[in-house]
Design a protein around this motif. Sequence first.
Motif, PDB file in Angstrom:
ATOM      1  N   ASN A 247       0.863  -1.177   0.000  1.00  0.00           N
ATOM      2  CA  ASN A 247       0.000   0.000   0.000  1.00  0.00           C
ATOM      3  C   ASN A 247       0.902   1.229   0.000  1.00  0.00           C
ATOM      4  OD1 ASN A 247      -1.555   1.826   2.596  1.00  0.00           O
ATOM      5  ND2 ASN A 247      -2.373   1.775   0.531  1.00  0.00           N
ATOM      6  N   TRP A 248       0.655   2.160  -0.880  1.00  0.00           N
ATOM      7  CA  TRP A 248       1.450   3.381  -0.914  1.00  0.00           C
ATOM      8  C   TRP A 248       0.510   4.553  -1.202  1.00  0.00           C
ATOM      9  CZ3 TRP A 248       0.926  -0.024  -4.839  1.00  0.00           C
ATOM     10  CH2 TRP A 248       0.536   0.481  -6.082  1.00  0.00           C
ATOM     11  N   ALA A 249       1.033   5.767  -1.095  1.00  0.00           N
ATOM     12  CA  ALA A 249       0.227   6.968  -1.318  1.00  0.00           C
ATOM     13  C   ALA A 249       0.135   7.244  -2.813  1.00  0.00           C
ATOM     14  CB  ALA A 249       0.820   8.150  -0.561  1.00  0.00           C
ATOM     15  N   ALA A 250      -0.796   6.567  -3.479  1.00  0.00           N
ATOM     16  CA  ALA A 250      -0.903   6.661  -4.932  1.00  0.00           C
ATOM     17  C   ALA A 250      -1.138   8.090  -5.399  1.00  0.00           C
ATOM     18  CB  ALA A 250      -2.029   5.750  -5.425  1.00  0.00           C
ATOM     19  N   VAL A 251      -1.929   8.840  -4.647  1.00  0.00           N
ATOM     20  CA  VAL A 251      -2.236  10.216  -5.044  1.00  0.00           C
ATOM     21  C   VAL A 251      -1.045  11.127  -4.772  1.00  0.00           C
ATOM     22  CG1 VAL A 251      -3.738  12.198  -4.614  1.00  0.00           C
ATOM     23  CG2 VAL A 251      -4.721   9.892  -4.745  1.00  0.00           C
ATOM     24  N   VAL A 252      -0.457  11.019  -3.589  1.00  0.00           N
ATOM     25  CA  VAL A 252       0.697  11.849  -3.231  1.00  0.00           C
ATOM     26  C   VAL A 252       1.880  11.568  -4.159  1.00  0.00           C
ATOM     27  CG1 VAL A 252       2.442  12.285  -1.453  1.00  0.00           C
ATOM     28  CG2 VAL A 252       0.033  12.111  -0.816  1.00  0.00           C
ATOM     29  N   GLU A 253       2.154  10.299  -4.381  1.00  0.00           N
ATOM     30  CA  GLU A 253       3.305   9.919  -5.205  1.00  0.00           C
ATOM     31  C   GLU A 253       3.041  10.069  -6.698  1.00  0.00           C
ATOM     32  OE1 GLU A 253       5.960   9.331  -3.672  1.00  0.00           O
ATOM     33  OE2 GLU A 253       5.593   8.280  -1.785  1.00  0.00           O
ATOM     34  N   LYS A 254       1.742  10.241  -7.033  1.00  0.00           N
ATOM     35  CA  LYS A 254       1.334  10.277  -8.439  1.00  0.00           C
ATOM     36  C   LYS A 254       1.728   8.990  -9.157  1.00  0.00           C
ATOM     37  CE  LYS A 254       1.231  15.324  -8.927  1.00  0.00           C
ATOM     38  NZ  LYS A 254       1.303  15.589  -7.473  1.00  0.00           N
ATOM     39  N   VAL A 255       1.578   7.890  -8.424  1.00  0.00           N
ATOM     40  CA  VAL A 255       1.830   6.556  -8.978  1.00  0.00           C
ATOM     41  C   VAL A 255       0.558   5.734  -8.771  1.00  0.00           C
ATOM     42  CG1 VAL A 255       3.223   4.460  -8.858  1.00  0.00           C
ATOM     43  CG2 VAL A 255       4.289   6.680  -8.448  1.00  0.00           C
ATOM     44  N   PRO A 256      -0.310   5.655  -9.779  1.00  0.00           N
ATOM     45  CA  PRO A 256      -1.571   4.929  -9.632  1.00  0.00           C
ATOM     46  C   PRO A 256      -1.358   3.424  -9.483  1.00  0.00           C
ATOM     47  CG  PRO A 256      -1.264   5.620 -11.902  1.00  0.00           C
ATOM     48  CD  PRO A 256      -0.162   6.260 -11.119  1.00  0.00           C
ATOM     49  N   LEU A 257      -2.428   2.732  -9.127  1.00  0.00           N
ATOM     50  CA  LEU A 257      -2.338   1.292  -8.883  1.00  0.00           C
ATOM     51  C   LEU A 257      -1.759   0.539 -10.071  1.00  0.00           C
ATOM     52  CD1 LEU A 257      -5.713   0.506  -7.031  1.00  0.00           C
ATOM     53  CD2 LEU A 257      -3.448   0.908  -6.039  1.00  0.00           C
ATOM     54  N   ALA A 258      -2.186   0.892 -11.270  1.00  0.00           N
ATOM     55  CA  ALA A 258      -1.720   0.173 -12.455  1.00  0.00           C
ATOM     56  C   ALA A 258      -0.205   0.284 -12.605  1.00  0.00           C
ATOM     57  CB  ALA A 258      -2.417   0.717 -13.699  1.00  0.00           C
ATOM     58  N   GLU A 259       0.336   1.472 -12.362  1.00  0.00           N
ATOM     59  CA  GLU A 259       1.787   1.662 -12.457  1.00  0.00           C
ATOM     60  C   GLU A 259       2.499   0.961 -11.308  1.00  0.00           C
ATOM     61  OE1 GLU A 259       5.047   5.335 -12.624  1.00  0.00           O
ATOM     62  OE2 GLU A 259       2.914   5.733 -12.983  1.00  0.00           O
ATOM     63  N   GLY A 260       1.883   1.008 -10.121  1.00  0.00           N
ATOM     64  CA  GLY A 260       2.476   0.339  -8.964  1.00  0.00           C
ATOM     65  C   GLY A 260       2.566  -1.165  -9.150  1.00  0.00           C
ATOM     66  N   LYS A 261       1.600  -1.748  -9.849  1.00  0.00           N
ATOM     67  CA  LYS A 261       1.644  -3.189 -10.104  1.00  0.00           C
ATOM     68  C   LYS A 261       2.892  -3.561 -10.904  1.00  0.00           C
ATOM     69  CE  LYS A 261      -2.007  -5.845 -10.697  1.00  0.00           C
ATOM     70  NZ  LYS A 261      -3.243  -6.439 -11.275  1.00  0.00           N
ATOM     71  N   LYS A 262       3.333  -2.654 -11.750  1.00  0.00           N
ATOM     72  CA  LYS A 262       4.544  -2.914 -12.530  1.00  0.00           C
ATOM     73  C   LYS A 262       5.794  -2.796 -11.658  1.00  0.00           C
ATOM     74  CE  LYS A 262       2.388  -1.101 -16.743  1.00  0.00           C
ATOM     75  NZ  LYS A 262       2.424  -0.010 -17.762  1.00  0.00           N
ATOM     76  N   ILE A 263       5.789  -1.820 -10.748  1.00  0.00           N
ATOM     77  CA  ILE A 263       6.935  -1.646  -9.850  1.00  0.00           C
ATOM     78  C   ILE A 263       7.044  -2.827  -8.901  1.00  0.00           C
ATOM     79  CG2 ILE A 263       7.905  -0.236  -7.991  1.00  0.00           C
ATOM     80  CD1 ILE A 263       6.571   2.194  -9.325  1.00  0.00           C
ATOM     81  N   PHE A 264       5.903  -3.169  -8.269  1.00  0.00           N
ATOM     82  CA  PHE A 264       5.878  -4.250  -7.279  1.00  0.00           C
ATOM     83  C   PHE A 264       5.402  -5.549  -7.931  1.00  0.00           C
ATOM     84  CE2 PHE A 264       5.180  -0.284  -4.850  1.00  0.00           C
ATOM     85  CZ  PHE A 264       6.290  -0.346  -4.028  1.00  0.00           C
ATOM     86  N   GLU A 265       6.079  -5.933  -8.968  1.00  0.00           N
ATOM     87  CA  GLU A 265       5.679  -7.083  -9.780  1.00  0.00           C
ATOM     88  C   GLU A 265       5.474  -8.328  -8.923  1.00  0.00           C
ATOM     89  OE1 GLU A 265       7.240  -9.458 -13.784  1.00  0.00           O
ATOM     90  OE2 GLU A 265       8.472  -7.904 -12.840  1.00  0.00           O
ATOM     91  N   GLY A 266       4.300  -8.946  -9.092  1.00  0.00           N
ATOM     92  CA  GLY A 266       4.001 -10.168  -8.365  1.00  0.00           C
ATOM     93  C   GLY A 266       3.333  -9.953  -7.019  1.00  0.00           C
ATOM     94  N   LYS A 267       3.263  -8.706  -6.562  1.00  0.00           N
ATOM     95  CA  LYS A 267       2.631  -8.404  -5.277  1.00  0.00           C
ATOM     96  C   LYS A 267       1.248  -7.807  -5.507  1.00  0.00           C
ATOM     97  CE  LYS A 267       6.882  -7.465  -2.637  1.00  0.00           C
ATOM     98  NZ  LYS A 267       7.878  -7.935  -3.614  1.00  0.00           N
TER      99      LYS A 267
END
Length: 330
Positions: A247-267
């Motif tokens: 879980n991260w601050a998607a709005v603050v970081e400007k990293v939406p869930l779809a992009e985060g799925k790529k960063i945290f691959e497999g999680k």
Amino acid sequence: MAVSKKQLVLDTFDSKTTERVPVGFWFHFAKDEMADGLADPNVIEANIKGHEKLVNSFKPDFVKLMSDGLFNYPNEALKNLNSAKDFANIKPLDPNHEWFRKNVELVKKQISLLPEDVATFYNLFAPSTTIKIAFGFYGADKKFADFIKEDPDAVAAGLNVIADDIAKVARSVIREGGATGIYLSAQSIQDWRIGEDLYKKVIAPAEKKILEAANEESAYNILHVCGFEGSRNKLEWFKDYPAKAVNWAAVVEKVPLAEGKKIFEGKAVIGGFGNTVNDLLYKGTKEEIQAEAKKLIAEAGRTGVILGADCTVPRDISLDHLEWVREAAE
């Protein structure tokens, strides 16, 4: 036959196909979550009553068990950190210290209030955040960074001692308290001098140690990369942390869930909505909130996704707003 909410969440953590996308939001329940619950039992009682009210009114898909009143790591050495060398004075708490017992007791009481079988994750803070809490949080990052630059090895050794005690809590709240897992809150040092190399050398090992300890008791643990009050994090620094979900601050970081799925691959990923009084979740209409929920799912997919917020939501948010998200997710 529909699976239980607990199984729904665990299947989502495992990135299995589920009948719907789960939804989870959490609050601070004590008037002052930073207050010392060991000195004032009323803080702990307010925490417990808050959980009872939430689970009976909103009936969440999973429960983040808040540690309001037990945020403060009661190690006297933390009151005397005036230079990097003082980190060598940090020794483990007495194994019989009441802080260990109170954490387990709190989790047991919180879980006893649940009207149904749901997954539960107990909030713990990473050692670096524990230090910042001891420093009073505001202005703590610069002071902490000064110490790291002065003697990174000494600071790392002190953090490792703190990690051992927090890891002990992580194990016990799962094994003895009955929690499904932990929710470990970590945050980059908000000082440009602490780059990736120093973070991975000084900070990260202690944080990973706690997750590894929790993983010995349960495969289902959450890493929270905290964007409290606009704090920014390099999410890539956390991609190899051994957590099942992030879980991260998607709005603050400007990293939406779809992009985060790529960063945290497999999680699995949790969040998507901002958590302040200025964000859509708090002030939006039903149509606006549900449109955003559907958009988040359309972008991130239906597997390995839980809709939630950047962090704790305001105490006075209408529970209807949270229910609207769940309706849209279904």
